[in-house]
Design an enzyme around this catalytic site. Structure first.
Site, PDB file in Angstrom:
ATOM      1  N   SER A 177      -8.871  11.470  30.976  1.00 53.13           N
ATOM      2  CA  SER A 177      -7.654  12.108  30.479  1.00 53.13           C
ATOM      3  C   SER A 177      -7.612  13.496  31.077  1.00 53.13           C
ATOM      4  O   SER A 177      -8.647  14.042  31.491  1.00 53.13           O
ATOM      5  CB  SER A 177      -7.687  12.195  28.940  1.00 53.13           C
ATOM      6  OG  SER A 177      -6.699  13.080  28.450  1.00 53.13           O
ATOM      7  N   TYR A 191     -12.387  14.894  21.189  1.00 54.57           N
ATOM      8  CA  TYR A 191     -11.737  14.163  22.280  1.00 54.57           C
ATOM      9  C   TYR A 191     -12.105  14.781  23.623  1.00 54.57           C
ATOM     10  O   TYR A 191     -12.442  14.063  24.576  1.00 54.57           O
ATOM     11  CB  TYR A 191     -10.223  14.173  22.070  1.00 54.57           C
ATOM     12  CG  TYR A 191      -9.471  13.254  22.999  1.00 54.57           C
ATOM     13  CD1 TYR A 191      -9.607  11.872  22.913  1.00 54.57           C
ATOM     14  CD2 TYR A 191      -8.605  13.762  23.965  1.00 54.57           C
ATOM     15  CE1 TYR A 191      -8.900  11.016  23.753  1.00 54.57           C
ATOM     16  CE2 TYR A 191      -7.895  12.924  24.812  1.00 54.57           C
ATOM     17  CZ  TYR A 191      -8.058  11.560  24.699  1.00 54.57           C
ATOM     18  OH  TYR A 191      -7.359  10.719  25.546  1.00 54.57           O
TER      19      TYR A 191
END
Length: 240
Positions: A139, A152
C-alpha cells in the site's frame, strides 16, 4: 511471461482488486486458484468467471491449512507460475486505543500471511522450468505513515522490507518479485476499515489489474521490482 495456460494463485480473491486480478488473469488464458475465507463469495466469483477460477476456502493466517492445501494441490505435473499475495485488512485508531486483536489481525493477515504463502510456493517455483513471478500487494501506507494508522503502516512497511529481501534472494532462481504500493482504490476496503466512503475519484480495480498484467507480461529478464500508483486527483467528487 506469456500468461496463456499459466497457473496463478491469488489470495483475497473473493472481491475488490483480488477479484479484478483474477478476472484479468483468466482473460489472458491463465487458471486462477482464488483463495479467501468466504466460500459464498468465492462461489459467486466462480459463477462470474467460469471454470478457470478454482475457489479455495482458506484463511492465510493458518499456516497449517496452507501447507495442507499446497501439498494436496501441486506436484511435479502442476506447479504455480504466479503468486499474487493480495489479501489484507486495515484497522485504524490511536496507538493507545487500538484493540490488541486489531493489531494482531493486521500483522497476521498483511504480513505473516505473505510469509506463510511464500515459504510453501517458493520451493515449487524453484522446480518450475518457466520464469515465475510473485507480486505482493502492499500500500502507499508502506511508504508514507499517517496518524491512527500505526498498525497498518507497520504491517505494510513490513511487506516492503520482506519484498525487497525476497527479490534479492530469488532473482537468480528465475523468480521475479514485485511489490505494489497502491493508493486509494474504489473498493469496500475503506467502508470495512473505518466507515469512510469510497468514491469514483479513487483508482478503479480494473485499472490496477491492468498494471498487474503489464508487469507480469514483461520479458523474462526484465524486472519491475516495485511500483507506486495513485489517483491523480484523490478528492471526493463533491469537493471539486
Amino acid at each position: 511471461m506469456d500468461l496463456t495456460s499459466k497457473t496463478a494463485v491469488v489470495t483475497g480473491a473473493s472481491g475488490g482488486i483480488g477479484a479484478a486480478f483474477s478476472q484479468a488473469l483468466i482473460n489472458k488464458g491463465a487458471t486462477v486458484y482464488g483463495l479467501a475465507r468466504s466460500a459464498d463469495k468465492l462461489g459467486q466469483r466462480q459463477q462470474e468467471l467460469g471454470d478457470q477460477f478454482v475457489p479455495v476456502t482458506l484463511d492465510i493466517t493458518d499456516h497449517e491449512s496452507i501447507d495442507r492445501w499446497i501439498q494436496q494441490t501441486f506436484d511435479d505435473d502442476l506447479l504455480p507460475d504466479v503468486l499474487i499475495n493480495n489479501a489484507g485488512l486495515g484497522r485504524f485508531g490511536d496507538v493507545d486505543s487500538l484493540p490488541l486483536e486489531d493489531w494482531e489481525a493486521m500483522i497476521n493477515t498483511n504480513l505473516s500471511g505473505i510469509f506463510y504463502m511464500c515459504r510453501q510456493v517458493v520451493p515449487l517455483m524453484k522446480d518450475n522450468e518457466n520464469s515465475c513471478h510473485i507480486i505482493n500487494i502492499a500500500s502507499i501506507a508502506g511508504k508514507v505513515s499517517n496518524p491512527q494508522m500505526s498498525g497498518y503502516n507497520a504491517s505494510k512497511f513490513g511487506v516492503r522490507g520482506f519484498s525487497e529481501a525476497l527479490f534479492q534472494e530469488l532473482r537468480y532462481d528465475g523468480i521475479k518479485v514485485t511489490c505494489f504500493y497502491p493508493g486509494s482504490i474504489q473498493t469496500d476496503f475503506f467502508s470495512d476499515a473505518n466507515n469512510s466512503e469510497s468514491h469514483a475519484n479513487m483508482m478503479q480495480p480494473g485499472d490496477v489489474a491492468g498494471v498487474l498484467i503489464n508487469v507480469l507480461e514483461t520479458p523474462d529478464n526484465f524486472l519491475i521490482n516495485d511500483i507506486t500508483m495513485r489517483p491523480l486527483n484523490p478528492k471526493h467528487p463533491t469537493e471539486q
